[in-house]
Design a protein around this motif. Structure first.
Motif, PDB file in Angstrom:
ATOM      1  N   ALA A   1       0.835  -1.194   0.000  1.00  0.00           N
ATOM      2  CA  ALA A   1       0.000   0.000   0.000  1.00  0.00           C
ATOM      3  C   ALA A   1       0.874   1.251   0.000  1.00  0.00           C
ATOM      4  N   ALA A   2       0.641   2.116  -0.975  1.00  0.00           N
ATOM      5  CA  ALA A   2       1.408   3.349  -1.128  1.00  0.00           C
ATOM      6  C   ALA A   2       0.832   4.094  -2.327  1.00  0.00           C
ATOM      7  N   MET A   3       1.411   5.259  -2.602  1.00  0.00           N
ATOM      8  CA  MET A   3       1.032   6.014  -3.805  1.00  0.00           C
ATOM      9  C   MET A   3       2.165   5.929  -4.825  1.00  0.00           C
ATOM     10  N   TYR A   4       1.836   5.452  -6.011  1.00  0.00           N
ATOM     11  CA  TYR A   4       2.761   5.374  -7.137  1.00  0.00           C
ATOM     12  C   TYR A   4       2.240   6.338  -8.206  1.00  0.00           C
ATOM     13  N   TRP A   5       2.834   6.313  -9.379  1.00  0.00           N
ATOM     14  CA  TRP A   5       2.271   7.185 -10.429  1.00  0.00           C
ATOM     15  C   TRP A   5       2.616   6.659 -11.797  1.00  0.00           C
ATOM     16  N   TYR A   6       1.896   7.154 -12.793  1.00  0.00           N
ATOM     17  CA  TYR A   6       2.161   6.777 -14.180  1.00  0.00           C
ATOM     18  C   TYR A   6       2.468   8.039 -14.971  1.00  0.00           C
ATOM     19  N   HIS A   7       3.386   7.900 -15.929  1.00  0.00           N
ATOM     20  CA  HIS A   7       3.776   9.070 -16.723  1.00  0.00           C
ATOM     21  C   HIS A   7       4.506   8.633 -17.985  1.00  0.00           C
TER      22      HIS A   7
ATOM     23  N   GLY B   1       9.943  12.908  -8.502  1.00  0.00           N
ATOM     24  CA  GLY B   1       9.681  11.479  -8.507  1.00  0.00           C
ATOM     25  C   GLY B   1       9.406  10.898  -7.145  1.00  0.00           C
ATOM     26  N   GLU B   2       9.836  11.564  -6.065  1.00  0.00           N
ATOM     27  CA  GLU B   2       9.637  11.039  -4.715  1.00  0.00           C
ATOM     28  C   GLU B   2       8.202  11.272  -4.236  1.00  0.00           C
ATOM     29  N   ARG B   3       7.718  10.347  -3.411  1.00  0.00           N
ATOM     30  CA  ARG B   3       6.406  10.493  -2.798  1.00  0.00           C
ATOM     31  C   ARG B   3       6.514  10.304  -1.291  1.00  0.00           C
ATOM     32  N   ALA B   4       5.550  10.873  -0.580  1.00  0.00           N
ATOM     33  CA  ALA B   4       5.477  10.689   0.868  1.00  0.00           C
ATOM     34  C   ALA B   4       4.038  10.872   1.301  1.00  0.00           C
ATOM     35  N   GLU B   5       3.619  10.069   2.281  1.00  0.00           N
ATOM     36  CA  GLU B   5       2.312  10.248   2.899  1.00  0.00           C
ATOM     37  C   GLU B   5       2.526  10.838   4.282  1.00  0.00           C
ATOM     38  N   VAL B   6       1.762  11.904   4.598  1.00  0.00           N
ATOM     39  CA  VAL B   6       1.903  12.551   5.896  1.00  0.00           C
ATOM     40  C   VAL B   6       0.530  12.718   6.531  1.00  0.00           C
ATOM     41  N   LEU B   7       0.527  12.733   7.870  1.00  0.00           N
ATOM     42  CA  LEU B   7      -0.669  13.040   8.653  1.00  0.00           C
ATOM     43  C   LEU B   7      -0.491  14.421   9.263  1.00  0.00           C
ATOM     44  N   LEU B   8      -1.524  15.248   9.132  1.00  0.00           N
ATOM     45  CA  LEU B   8      -1.534  16.600   9.686  1.00  0.00           C
ATOM     46  C   LEU B   8      -2.737  16.706  10.608  1.00  0.00           C
TER      47      LEU B   8
END
Length: 573
Positions: free
Chosen positions: A123-129, A258-265
């Motif tokens: 589980a994470a966020m990826y991307w297409y391009h 290109g980097e991703r991160a999930e954060v809680l605020l």
């Protein structure tokens, strides 16, 4: 008060900016059969001007979010309705090279590419391009990109915000340069316009509770140093390829292209207040694109860099209006998330070294490129590395240029061992597919090349500053199964065998009916005939091929006899 505001970075947010456009939230496509259609369009980022763009499906810029489940087998039809050839790469996802969407897997105009693969990712966020060689920067800048969110049972069992578009917000953060006609300029250093999810001057209403922000740096060149205008503490819970072991508290988060991160605020108790997602560029060390000086040493710069108001300054990126909480708000930050087990260094059976350098030494201290890896500029016809299937490898990345480079590798997620001899910070201890290599420093990571092997189709590794990638700062590697019948491949009862195979200097070929050999032809991994080697038929019934001048990689030898043909797969070390 004026002095205080200027020196805390709040002056700009209070007096200079207006955020008048509601943040666009990409729609979601789910299921195991997904259709994507790439097309050109226009968007009016400025009144009275139509900017030429690329989008997917109903969007003229960017595309929908693909919501996938780990373990599902998916079939994606990607139709290219543009007049230009393109590709679509699933950035960060562990798929076979034929499904990866690199520069070899082109989608010509009027055709459809239909990759099928099992979702093996956490589980994470990826991307297409787009990943079309020499045109990646242009096509991605125009909008040929979108998000992929993977879900899995471990993430689903946690108490986390996951109401997409309400308390779980994707944020595709970009800076763009426009020319006088308000068209995108992918190669300009005046990338001073901020787009978030394709929205200029964006605001978003978020509930007064714990919210989840899925951040991606989708800029062409720029590094961001994220924080909030009230200097709030936030908590990173995920990296490029999955959850961290536990939330990591911070007030600044540096992300490269290109980097991703999930954060809680945590916005609990803040209803009615306004804060800003901010880029603290003044706090970026020199040597990063976006810092006061992009050079880590000396006073070299990039044409136009000093006149870009984003460089070396603090700038609000998006306004956050804190609204009423939802009916079932998340109000706590979890203490733990998942078990993260980095690959031990003792498991490595090979170390591979990659050195970044200017292609030619000279003006700008190498800031303007082009840059090369191990002295080689990217060549579609050259396989730079052959990785044995199931190898566990340590990669040493040394940056001998004056500017930091974000290094991205396809196929695998890796674990960072150290950055210039120092263990990575806690928020970088999870699975990664992009790592920044600072100027004059070395980064080491470890990865396992498992599940997929292909003797023909390579994966890429490259700088994810897209102008650098297009200029040749890229290489390619085959993952090769040395035990999958590579020594023999016979047809029509013709027997042939190569030894040694793999080989460093030469191959010797035994053919059953050597006296009846008609033709012998050597081709490279993409099917082109190799003319630069001498093939000799010896008196002892062998064929000799000197390969010392050949690049490392896979080759194919076709031997035709009066009885039929034999095709051998040959490995050059």
């Amino acid at each position: 008060l004026f002095f205080l505001l200027c020196n805390t970075g709040l002056f700009t947010s209070v007096f200079s900016q207006t955020f008048t456009n509601s943040l666009a939230i990409p729609s979601v496509l789910t299921g195991t059969n997904i259709n994507l259609s790439i097309h050109t369009g226009t968007v009016s980022f400025y009144p009275g001007f139509n900017t030429n763009t690329i989008g997917f499906n109903a969007y003229n810029y960017l595309g929908p979010t693909l919501m996938l489940n780990k373990g599902d087998s998916v079939h994606i039809n990607v139709s290219n309705t543009m007049a230009d050839t393109t590709t679509v790469h699933w950035h960060g996802m562990h798929v076979s090279p034929s499904n990866d969407g690199g520069p070899h897997t082109v989608i010509p105009p009027g055709t459809t590419w239909s990759p099928k693969f099992k979702v093996r990712d956490d589980a994470a966020m990826y991307w297409y391009h787009s990943h079309l060689h020499m045109l990646t920067a242009e096509q991605v800048t125009k909008g040929e990109a979108g998000l992929v969110i993977v879900k899995d049972p471990i993430e689903a069992a946690l108490t986390l915000p996951r109401n997409y578009g309400t308390d779980d917000i994707p944020l595709v953060v970009q800076t763009r340069a426009f020319d006088a006609a308000k068209q995108f300029d992918a190669m300009s250093a005046i990338d001073s316009v901020i787009l978030i999810n394709g929205t200029k001057d964006a605001f978003v209403n978020l509930p007064a509770q714990v919210v989840r922000l899925r951040l991606i740096n989708a800029a062409t060149m720029r590094l961001f140093n994220f924080g909030f205008s009230n200097n709030a503490t936030f908590y990173q819970i995920g990296t490029d390829g999955g959850l961290l072991a536990a939330p990591v508290s911070m007030t600044r988060l540096r992300l490269a292209p290109g980097e991703r991160a999930e954060v809680l605020l945590d916005l609990t108790g803040m209803q009615g207040q306004t804060i800003y997602l901010t880029n603290y560029g003044s706090q970026l060390p020199n040597g990063y694109y976006g810092a006061p000086n992009p050079a880590a040493m000396g006073f070299a710069t990039i044409p136009g860099y000093s006149s870009n108001g984003l460089n070396g300054t603090d700038k609000n990126l998006m306004q956050i209006n804190v609204a009423a909480p939802t009916a079932s708000p998340v109000t706590t930050i979890p203490s733990s998330l998942t078990v993260v087990t980095p690959i031990p260094q003792s498991a490595a059976n090979f170390t591979r070294t990659k050195t970044f350098a200017p292609k030619t030494m000279g003006g700008g201290a190498g800031l303007n490129g082009p840059f090369v890896i191990n002295g080689q500029s990217f060549d579609m016809m050259v396989i730079n590395d052959t990785v044995p299937f199931n190898n566990v490898e340590i990669w040493n990345l040394t940056n001998n240029t004056a500017i930091a480079h974000p290094f991205h590798i396809h196929d695998v997620q890796f674990y960072i061992i150290d950055i210039n001899g120092v263990a990575p910070p806690a928020n970088m201890a999870g699975r990664k597919d992009v790592v920044v290599v600072p100027s004059q420093q070395t980064v080491r990571f470890i990865a396992k090349f498992e599940n997929f092997a292909d003797p023909m189709m390579p994966y890429m590794y490259h700088c994810h500053m897209l102008a650098h990638e297009d200029d040749g700062m890229m290489g390619q590697f085959l993952v090769y199964d040395y035990f999958a019948g590579i020594k023999e491949n016979t047809y029509n009862a013709v027997f042939a065998k190569a030894y040694p195979n793999p080989a460093d200097i030469s191959w010797s070929i035994i053919v059953e009916d050597v006296n009846l050999v008609k033709t012998v032809e050597l081709s490279n991994a993409i099917g082109q005939k190799v003319e630069s080697v001498k093939i000799v038929t010896n008196y002892d019934g062998t064929i000799s091929i000197q390969n010392g001048n050949l690049p490392t990689g896979v080759y194919y030898l076709k031997i035709s006899t009066v009885s039929g043909t034999a095709t051998l797969k040959l490995i050059k070390n």
